[in-house]
Write a protein that holds these residues in place. Sequence first.
Motif, PDB file in Angstrom:
ATOM      1  N   ASN A 294      52.736  53.036  38.603  1.00 38.38           N
ATOM      2  CA  ASN A 294      51.335  53.246  38.252  1.00 38.38           C
ATOM      3  C   ASN A 294      50.934  52.352  37.091  1.00 38.38           C
ATOM      4  O   ASN A 294      49.873  51.722  37.112  1.00 38.38           O
ATOM      5  CB  ASN A 294      51.102  54.720  37.921  1.00 38.38           C
ATOM      6  CG  ASN A 294      49.641  55.029  37.718  1.00 38.38           C
ATOM      7  OD1 ASN A 294      48.808  54.627  38.524  1.00 38.38           O
ATOM      8  ND2 ASN A 294      49.326  55.740  36.660  1.00 38.38           N
ATOM      9  N   ASN A 295      51.781  52.267  36.065  1.00 35.30           N
ATOM     10  CA  ASN A 295      51.487  51.409  34.911  1.00 35.30           C
ATOM     11  C   ASN A 295      51.395  49.945  35.324  1.00 35.30           C
ATOM     12  O   ASN A 295      50.513  49.219  34.856  1.00 35.30           O
ATOM     13  CB  ASN A 295      52.549  51.593  33.823  1.00 35.30           C
ATOM     14  CG  ASN A 295      52.446  52.937  33.142  1.00 35.30           C
ATOM     15  OD1 ASN A 295      51.406  53.592  33.168  1.00 35.30           O
ATOM     16  ND2 ASN A 295      53.542  53.377  32.544  1.00 35.30           N
ATOM     17  N   ARG A 296      52.302  49.505  36.213  1.00 36.34           N
ATOM     18  CA  ARG A 296      52.239  48.112  36.691  1.00 36.34           C
ATOM     19  C   ARG A 296      50.950  47.870  37.476  1.00 36.34           C
ATOM     20  O   ARG A 296      50.314  46.827  37.324  1.00 36.34           O
ATOM     21  CB  ARG A 296      53.460  47.800  37.553  1.00 36.34           C
ATOM     22  CG  ARG A 296      54.733  47.602  36.762  1.00 36.34           C
ATOM     23  CD  ARG A 296      55.830  46.950  37.597  1.00 36.34           C
ATOM     24  NE  ARG A 296      56.201  47.694  38.786  1.00 36.34           N
ATOM     25  CZ  ARG A 296      57.154  48.618  38.837  1.00 36.34           C
ATOM     26  NH1 ARG A 296      57.832  48.931  37.763  1.00 36.34           N
ATOM     27  NH2 ARG A 296      57.428  49.225  39.970  1.00 36.34           N
ATOM     28  N   ALA A 297      50.572  48.830  38.312  1.00 32.94           N
ATOM     29  CA  ALA A 297      49.346  48.673  39.094  1.00 32.94           C
ATOM     30  C   ALA A 297      48.127  48.599  38.187  1.00 32.94           C
ATOM     31  O   ALA A 297      47.242  47.764  38.388  1.00 32.94           O
ATOM     32  CB  ALA A 297      49.189  49.839  40.076  1.00 32.94           C
ATOM     33  N   ILE A 298      48.087  49.434  37.150  1.00 36.96           N
ATOM     34  CA  ILE A 298      46.965  49.420  36.217  1.00 36.96           C
ATOM     35  C   ILE A 298      46.915  48.111  35.438  1.00 36.96           C
ATOM     36  O   ILE A 298      45.858  47.505  35.282  1.00 36.96           O
ATOM     37  CB  ILE A 298      47.042  50.635  35.256  1.00 36.96           C
ATOM     38  CG1 ILE A 298      46.734  51.919  36.022  1.00 36.96           C
ATOM     39  CG2 ILE A 298      46.087  50.457  34.081  1.00 36.96           C
ATOM     40  CD1 ILE A 298      47.004  53.189  35.232  1.00 36.96           C
ATOM     41  N   SER A 299      48.080  47.633  34.992  1.00 34.92           N
ATOM     42  CA  SER A 299      48.099  46.399  34.197  1.00 34.92           C
ATOM     43  C   SER A 299      47.728  45.173  35.026  1.00 34.92           C
ATOM     44  O   SER A 299      47.265  44.177  34.498  1.00 34.92           O
ATOM     45  CB  SER A 299      49.448  46.193  33.526  1.00 34.92           C
ATOM     46  OG  SER A 299      50.453  45.947  34.489  1.00 34.92           O
ATOM     47  N   SER A 300      47.925  45.233  36.348  1.00 39.46           N
ATOM     48  CA  SER A 300      47.601  44.084  37.192  1.00 39.46           C
ATOM     49  C   SER A 300      46.158  44.087  37.680  1.00 39.46           C
ATOM     50  O   SER A 300      45.715  43.117  38.294  1.00 39.46           O
ATOM     51  CB  SER A 300      48.535  44.037  38.389  1.00 39.46           C
ATOM     52  OG  SER A 300      48.260  45.098  39.268  1.00 39.46           O
TER      53      SER A 300
END
Length: 142
Positions: A131-137
Amino acid sequence: MGTEKGVKLDNGKIRLGLVLGGFAKGLKEVGCIGTFGANKYCDNGWQTVDNGVKRYTDALFRHLFAWLEGDEIDAESGYRHLAHAAWNCLALLTLTHMPKFLLPKSQWGCDDISKFEQSKDMIWKELQERNNRAISSLGKDK
């Protein structure tokens, strides 16, 4: 006959219309998932599936991971993974209200409850990281 207004003493009571009306489209999708499952298996059979809490938790995470990886639609059912995830959440919520879950966790269908807890924690950590990776991208595609 007077013109007095009626009284309804409902202060502090649950306002289910907020859920049923506010989430009508999503709940209809969840209803489609329930219908799909009933047609595939049987009506309300999910309530007596062996190891239901563990198995529906696993199914919940499978559908969430599929969605996080960009897969919108479940290939088998043709419905959205998020609708499947919501159905699994409702199944878990309901199962954990059933009397058998007043028993020790060791009787929830996992021989070694510590392995189940470790697995759940690992999956949750992975879900948070994805989820954090998706938000940061999100802003990087512009």
